[in-house]
Design a protein around this motif. Structure first.
Motif, PDB file in Angstrom:
ATOM      1  N   UNK A  41       0.819  -1.215   0.000  1.00 39.05           N
ATOM      2  CA  UNK A  41       0.000   0.000   0.000  1.00 39.05           C
ATOM      3  C   UNK A  41       0.854   1.266   0.000  1.00 39.05           C
ATOM      4  N   UNK A  42       0.545   2.175  -0.910  1.00 41.80           N
ATOM      5  CA  UNK A  42       1.247   3.440  -0.979  1.00 41.80           C
ATOM      6  C   UNK A  42       2.612   3.376  -1.634  1.00 41.80           C
ATOM      7  N   UNK A  43       2.981   2.210  -2.154  1.00 43.81           N
ATOM      8  CA  UNK A  43       4.294   2.066  -2.787  1.00 43.81           C
ATOM      9  C   UNK A  43       4.139   1.635  -4.239  1.00 43.81           C
ATOM     10  N   UNK A  44       5.215   1.819  -4.978  1.00 49.41           N
ATOM     11  CA  UNK A  44       5.216   1.399  -6.366  1.00 49.41           C
ATOM     12  C   UNK A  44       5.406  -0.120  -6.459  1.00 49.41           C
ATOM     13  N   UNK A  45       4.974  -0.658  -7.585  1.00 48.70           N
ATOM     14  CA  UNK A  45       5.171  -2.081  -7.833  1.00 48.70           C
ATOM     15  C   UNK A  45       6.672  -2.347  -7.971  1.00 48.70           C
ATOM     16  N   UNK A  46       7.157  -3.389  -7.302  1.00 43.79           N
ATOM     17  CA  UNK A  46       8.588  -3.663  -7.331  1.00 43.79           C
ATOM     18  C   UNK A  46       8.873  -5.096  -7.756  1.00 43.79           C
ATOM     19  N   UNK A  47      10.021  -5.262  -8.355  1.00 47.23           N
ATOM     20  CA  UNK A  47      10.481  -6.553  -8.826  1.00 47.23           C
ATOM     21  C   UNK A  47      10.803  -7.476  -7.657  1.00 47.23           C
ATOM     22  N   UNK A  48      10.454  -8.758  -7.807  1.00 46.77           N
ATOM     23  CA  UNK A  48      10.773  -9.761  -6.801  1.00 46.77           C
ATOM     24  C   UNK A  48      11.698 -10.833  -7.386  1.00 46.77           C
ATOM     25  N   UNK A  49      11.274 -11.456  -8.482  1.00 48.25           N
ATOM     26  CA  UNK A  49      12.057 -12.549  -9.061  1.00 48.25           C
ATOM     27  C   UNK A  49      11.659 -12.743 -10.515  1.00 48.25           C
ATOM     28  N   UNK A  50      12.584 -13.304 -11.292  1.00 45.38           N
ATOM     29  CA  UNK A  50      12.301 -13.610 -12.681  1.00 45.38           C
ATOM     30  C   UNK A  50      12.990 -14.913 -13.071  1.00 45.38           C
ATOM     31  N   UNK A  51      12.461 -15.558 -14.102  1.00 46.38           N
ATOM     32  CA  UNK A  51      12.990 -16.842 -14.555  1.00 46.38           C
ATOM     33  C   UNK A  51      12.949 -16.904 -16.072  1.00 46.38           C
ATOM     34  N   UNK A  52      13.978 -17.521 -16.638  1.00 51.10           N
ATOM     35  CA  UNK A  52      14.083 -17.618 -18.088  1.00 51.10           C
ATOM     36  C   UNK A  52      13.059 -18.596 -18.647  1.00 51.10           C
ATOM     37  N   UNK A  53      12.966 -18.610 -19.962  1.00 56.02           N
ATOM     38  CA  UNK A  53      11.973 -19.436 -20.639  1.00 56.02           C
ATOM     39  C   UNK A  53      12.111 -20.912 -20.299  1.00 56.02           C
ATOM     40  N   UNK A  54      13.337 -21.371 -20.254  1.00 54.65           N
ATOM     41  CA  UNK A  54      13.581 -22.785 -19.976  1.00 54.65           C
ATOM     42  C   UNK A  54      13.703 -23.102 -18.504  1.00 54.65           C
ATOM     43  N   UNK A  55      13.703 -22.067 -17.666  1.00 53.78           N
ATOM     44  CA  UNK A  55      13.785 -22.272 -16.224  1.00 53.78           C
ATOM     45  C   UNK A  55      15.189 -22.385 -15.678  1.00 53.78           C
ATOM     46  N   UNK A  56      16.197 -22.179 -16.531  1.00 49.43           N
ATOM     47  CA  UNK A  56      17.580 -22.363 -16.086  1.00 49.43           C
ATOM     48  C   UNK A  56      18.087 -21.151 -15.313  1.00 49.43           C
ATOM     49  N   UNK A  57      17.783 -19.977 -15.809  1.00 47.86           N
ATOM     50  CA  UNK A  57      18.316 -18.743 -15.226  1.00 47.86           C
ATOM     51  C   UNK A  57      17.264 -18.042 -14.380  1.00 47.86           C
ATOM     52  N   UNK A  58      17.675 -17.647 -13.178  1.00 48.78           N
ATOM     53  CA  UNK A  58      16.803 -16.910 -12.276  1.00 48.78           C
ATOM     54  C   UNK A  58      17.540 -15.699 -11.728  1.00 48.78           C
ATOM     55  N   UNK A  59      16.760 -14.730 -11.276  1.00 53.67           N
ATOM     56  CA  UNK A  59      17.353 -13.517 -10.714  1.00 53.67           C
ATOM     57  C   UNK A  59      16.381 -12.995  -9.666  1.00 53.67           C
ATOM     58  N   UNK A  60      16.930 -12.487  -8.545  1.00 55.04           N
ATOM     59  CA  UNK A  60      16.103 -12.061  -7.427  1.00 55.04           C
ATOM     60  C   UNK A  60      16.443 -10.654  -6.962  1.00 55.04           C
ATOM     61  N   UNK A  61      15.460  -9.990  -6.398  1.00 59.81           N
ATOM     62  CA  UNK A  61      15.707  -8.738  -5.703  1.00 59.81           C
ATOM     63  C   UNK A  61      16.537  -9.038  -4.459  1.00 59.81           C
ATOM     64  N   UNK A  62      17.384  -8.114  -4.071  1.00 59.49           N
ATOM     65  CA  UNK A  62      18.244  -8.324  -2.905  1.00 59.49           C
ATOM     66  C   UNK A  62      17.419  -8.596  -1.648  1.00 59.49           C
ATOM     67  N   UNK A  63      16.258  -7.984  -1.572  1.00 63.18           N
ATOM     68  CA  UNK A  63      15.436  -8.100  -0.370  1.00 63.18           C
ATOM     69  C   UNK A  63      14.877  -9.512  -0.155  1.00 63.18           C
ATOM     70  N   UNK A  64      14.857 -10.332  -1.205  1.00 61.34           N
ATOM     71  CA  UNK A  64      14.292 -11.679  -1.067  1.00 61.34           C
ATOM     72  C   UNK A  64      15.305 -12.772  -1.344  1.00 61.34           C
TER      73      UNK A  64
END
Length: 124
Positions: A41-64
């Motif tokens: 609430x009251x904040x902008x939408x922020x990135x948490x995690x992402x994954x590549x098409x094949x599921x091999x590569x992932x990337x996370x926000x430092x907070x998680x």
């Protein structure tokens, strides 16, 4: 048209775990990178995690990083977010998103389709 439906959000105590799911329909799921974002609430939408098409590569926000894990099952057209050691500051609406980029992206603008969101509330 691509449709995304999140599920799994609920109220949980600090230190607990949750697994969010996002079911995708309408296009070839394996052709999309997938991401999880959140908005408190009251904040902008922020990135948490992402994954590549094949599921091999992932990337996370430092907070998680080290607490959350993103995964996908292309055979089930589903992406997951396993959340462990939850903190009150993780409280937010969590959204999954699909993007046509070749590589995983962290920017909101890089995603073309969004779900409606699922509420995660972490009590202290």
């Amino acid at each position: 048209q691509v449709q995304l439906v999140e599920s799994g959000g609920t109220l949980v105590q600090a230190g607990g775990s949750l697994r969010l799911s996002c079911a995708v329909s309408g296009r070839t799921f394996s052709g999309y990178i997938m991401g999880w974002f959140r908005q408190a609430p009251g904040k902008e939408r922020e990135f948490v995690a992402t994954i590549s098409r094949g599921g091999i590569n992932t990337y996370y926000a430092d907070s998680v990083k080290g607490r959350f894990t993103i995964s996908r099952e292309n055979a089930k057209n589903t992406v997951y977010l396993q959340m462990n050691s939850l903190k009150p500051e993780d409280t937010a609406v969590y959204y999954c998103a699909a993007g046509s980029s070749v590589i995983p992206k962290v920017a909101v603008q890089s995603y073309d389709y969004w779900g409606q969101g699922t509420q995660v509330t972490v009590s202290s």
